[in-house]
Scaffold this active site. Sequence first.
Site, PDB file in Angstrom:
ATOM      1  N   ASP A  18       0.883  -1.167   0.000  1.00  0.00           N
ATOM      2  CA  ASP A  18       0.000   0.000   0.000  1.00  0.00           C
ATOM      3  C   ASP A  18       0.929   1.226   0.000  1.00  0.00           C
ATOM      4  O   ASP A  18       2.111   1.120   0.342  1.00  0.00           O
ATOM      5  CB  ASP A  18      -0.872  -0.032   1.259  1.00  0.00           C
ATOM      6  CG  ASP A  18      -1.656   1.240   1.431  1.00  0.00           C
ATOM      7  OD1 ASP A  18      -2.308   1.672   0.472  1.00  0.00           O
ATOM      8  OD2 ASP A  18      -1.581   1.835   2.538  1.00  0.00           O
ATOM      9  N   ASP A  20      -0.044   5.062   0.942  1.00  0.00           N
ATOM     10  CA  ASP A  20      -0.241   6.055   2.014  1.00  0.00           C
ATOM     11  C   ASP A  20      -0.147   5.385   3.387  1.00  0.00           C
ATOM     12  O   ASP A  20      -0.956   4.511   3.710  1.00  0.00           O
ATOM     13  CB  ASP A  20      -1.624   6.707   1.882  1.00  0.00           C
ATOM     14  CG  ASP A  20      -1.819   7.406   0.540  1.00  0.00           C
ATOM     15  OD1 ASP A  20      -0.935   8.160   0.129  1.00  0.00           O
ATOM     16  OD2 ASP A  20      -2.874   7.181  -0.099  1.00  0.00           O
ATOM     17  N   GLY A  55      -7.415   3.559   3.082  1.00  0.00           N
ATOM     18  CA  GLY A  55      -7.690   2.566   2.036  1.00  0.00           C
ATOM     19  C   GLY A  55      -8.994   2.778   1.293  1.00  0.00           C
ATOM     20  O   GLY A  55      -9.274   2.087   0.317  1.00  0.00           O
ATOM     21  N   ARG A  58     -11.957   8.356  -2.252  1.00  0.00           N
ATOM     22  CA  ARG A  58     -12.283   9.738  -1.871  1.00  0.00           C
ATOM     23  C   ARG A  58     -13.787   9.907  -1.618  1.00  0.00           C
ATOM     24  O   ARG A  58     -14.198  10.441  -0.598  1.00  0.00           O
ATOM     25  CB  ARG A  58     -11.830  10.678  -2.987  1.00  0.00           C
ATOM     26  CG  ARG A  58     -11.695  12.115  -2.556  1.00  0.00           C
ATOM     27  CD  ARG A  58     -11.184  12.946  -3.724  1.00  0.00           C
ATOM     28  NE  ARG A  58      -9.966  12.410  -4.305  1.00  0.00           N
ATOM     29  CZ  ARG A  58      -9.530  12.688  -5.540  1.00  0.00           C
ATOM     30  NH1 ARG A  58     -10.205  13.515  -6.307  1.00  0.00           N
ATOM     31  NH2 ARG A  58      -8.412  12.146  -6.001  1.00  0.00           N
ATOM     32  N   SER A 125      -5.619   5.303  -4.103  1.00  0.00           N
ATOM     33  CA  SER A 125      -5.505   6.743  -4.366  1.00  0.00           C
ATOM     34  C   SER A 125      -5.306   7.060  -5.835  1.00  0.00           C
ATOM     35  O   SER A 125      -4.456   6.471  -6.501  1.00  0.00           O
ATOM     36  CB  SER A 125      -4.329   7.319  -3.572  1.00  0.00           C
ATOM     37  OG  SER A 125      -4.101   8.661  -3.966  1.00  0.00           O
ATOM     38  N   ASN A 127      -4.076   9.752  -6.666  1.00  0.00           N
ATOM     39  CA  ASN A 127      -2.851  10.571  -6.660  1.00  0.00           C
ATOM     40  C   ASN A 127      -1.585   9.723  -6.506  1.00  0.00           C
ATOM     41  O   ASN A 127      -0.482  10.280  -6.441  1.00  0.00           O
ATOM     42  CB  ASN A 127      -2.902  11.577  -5.502  1.00  0.00           C
ATOM     43  CG  ASN A 127      -3.984  12.627  -5.706  1.00  0.00           C
ATOM     44  OD1 ASN A 127      -3.932  13.392  -6.663  1.00  0.00           O
ATOM     45  ND2 ASN A 127      -4.975  12.655  -4.831  1.00  0.00           N
ATOM     46  N   ASP A 179      -1.583  -0.603   6.061  1.00  0.00           N
ATOM     47  CA  ASP A 179      -1.858   0.079   7.338  1.00  0.00           C
ATOM     48  C   ASP A 179      -3.366   0.268   7.542  1.00  0.00           C
ATOM     49  O   ASP A 179      -3.769   0.944   8.482  1.00  0.00           O
ATOM     50  CB  ASP A 179      -1.164   1.455   7.389  1.00  0.00           C
ATOM     51  CG  ASP A 179      -1.814   2.452   6.463  1.00  0.00           C
ATOM     52  OD1 ASP A 179      -2.229   2.040   5.346  1.00  0.00           O
ATOM     53  OD2 ASP A 179      -1.948   3.630   6.837  1.00  0.00           O
TER      54      ASP A 179
HETATM   55  C1  G6P Z   1      -5.727   5.839   0.006  1.00  0.00           C
HETATM   56  C2  G6P Z   1      -5.821   6.480   1.374  1.00  0.00           C
HETATM   57  C3  G6P Z   1      -7.225   6.963   1.632  1.00  0.00           C
HETATM   58  C4  G6P Z   1      -7.691   7.862   0.487  1.00  0.00           C
HETATM   59  C5  G6P Z   1      -7.673   7.079  -0.814  1.00  0.00           C
HETATM   60  C6  G6P Z   1      -8.096   7.911  -2.008  1.00  0.00           C
HETATM   61  O1  G6P Z   1      -6.314   4.597   0.036  1.00  0.00           O
HETATM   62  O2  G6P Z   1      -5.472   5.552   2.382  1.00  0.00           O
HETATM   63  O3  G6P Z   1      -7.238   7.669   2.850  1.00  0.00           O
HETATM   64  O4  G6P Z   1      -9.015   8.329   0.729  1.00  0.00           O
HETATM   65  O5  G6P Z   1      -6.331   6.628  -1.023  1.00  0.00           O
HETATM   66  O6  G6P Z   1      -7.132   8.916  -2.216  1.00  0.00           O
HETATM   67  P1  G6P Z   1      -7.217  10.072  -3.307  1.00  0.00           P
HETATM   68  O7  G6P Z   1      -5.804  10.585  -3.356  1.00  0.00           O
HETATM   69  O8  G6P Z   1      -7.641   9.416  -4.595  1.00  0.00           O
HETATM   70  O9  G6P Z   1      -8.197  11.048  -2.816  1.00  0.00           O
HETATM   71 MG    MG Z   2      -2.612   3.156   3.612  1.00  0.00          MG
END
Ligand code: G6P
Ligand code: MG
Length: 220
Positions: A18, A20, A55, A58, A125, A127, A179
């Site tokens: 993973d 983040d 995880g 958004r 994510s 991003n 995590d």
């Molecule tokens: C990861 C993080 C989440 C977040 C998700 C979407 O899984 O752990 O907390 O909401 O990514 O992220 P984004 O960057 O697409 O908003």
């Molecule tokens: Mg994570």
Amino acid sequence: MVFTKEKYEFMINGVIFDLDGVIVSTDKLHCLAWAETCKEWDIPFSEDINDMLRGVSRMESVDIILKYGNRELSGEEKASFADAKNKRYVDLLSTLTRKDLLPNIPYVIRELRNRKIKLAVGSSSKNATAILDIIGISDWFDAIVDGNCIHNSKPDPEVFILAAEALNVHPRNCIVVEDAESGIIAAKEAGCLAAAVGAAKGFGRADYELDRIEELLGVV
Ligand code: G6P
Ligand code: MG
């Protein structure tokens, strides 16, 4: 390290990380961006709520925040709220450097590569790819599967099934490092082994709980 299950007989040929909160401390930036956006929108937010968002995509995060904050928004308002958070988050990402990598990640990745283990990132994510590029570590991985590649975010196993496929390694020969509780569920549903770090420890469904990421080298 805690072995929560018996030792496994399968060879581990792939590690799926993973992003983040496992490779880079962007989990703290997600938290900050949500906290500031919630303040602006007058919606309650706390670190406990933030842990539920690990995880999770958004837009699903928006629904969780509204549920625990006891608030309702229209579809259009939800989209603006999510956009406002993402703008803040993307601004924060521009400051990322290798110093934001979690302790010993470069060492562990180098060791795994020396052992010819295939490495992937599996993140919900959208991003994720940008983050790896900003830090300049995309080429550490053989495959990157992010939120733009999937239809369903964790706890759905899609991201890890795709990552194992991209590595050309059977899921049972992959270990996922996570995590997030949602990520541990996703890893097990995908048929992978699961190693919990940070906030995912104590959840009970991971095969291993790692106090320090270097402990992964004793598992693989
Ligand atoms: C990861 C993080 C989440 C977040 C998700 C979407 O899984 O752990 O907390 O909401 O990514 O992220 P984004 O960057 O697409 O908003
Ligand atoms: Mg994570």
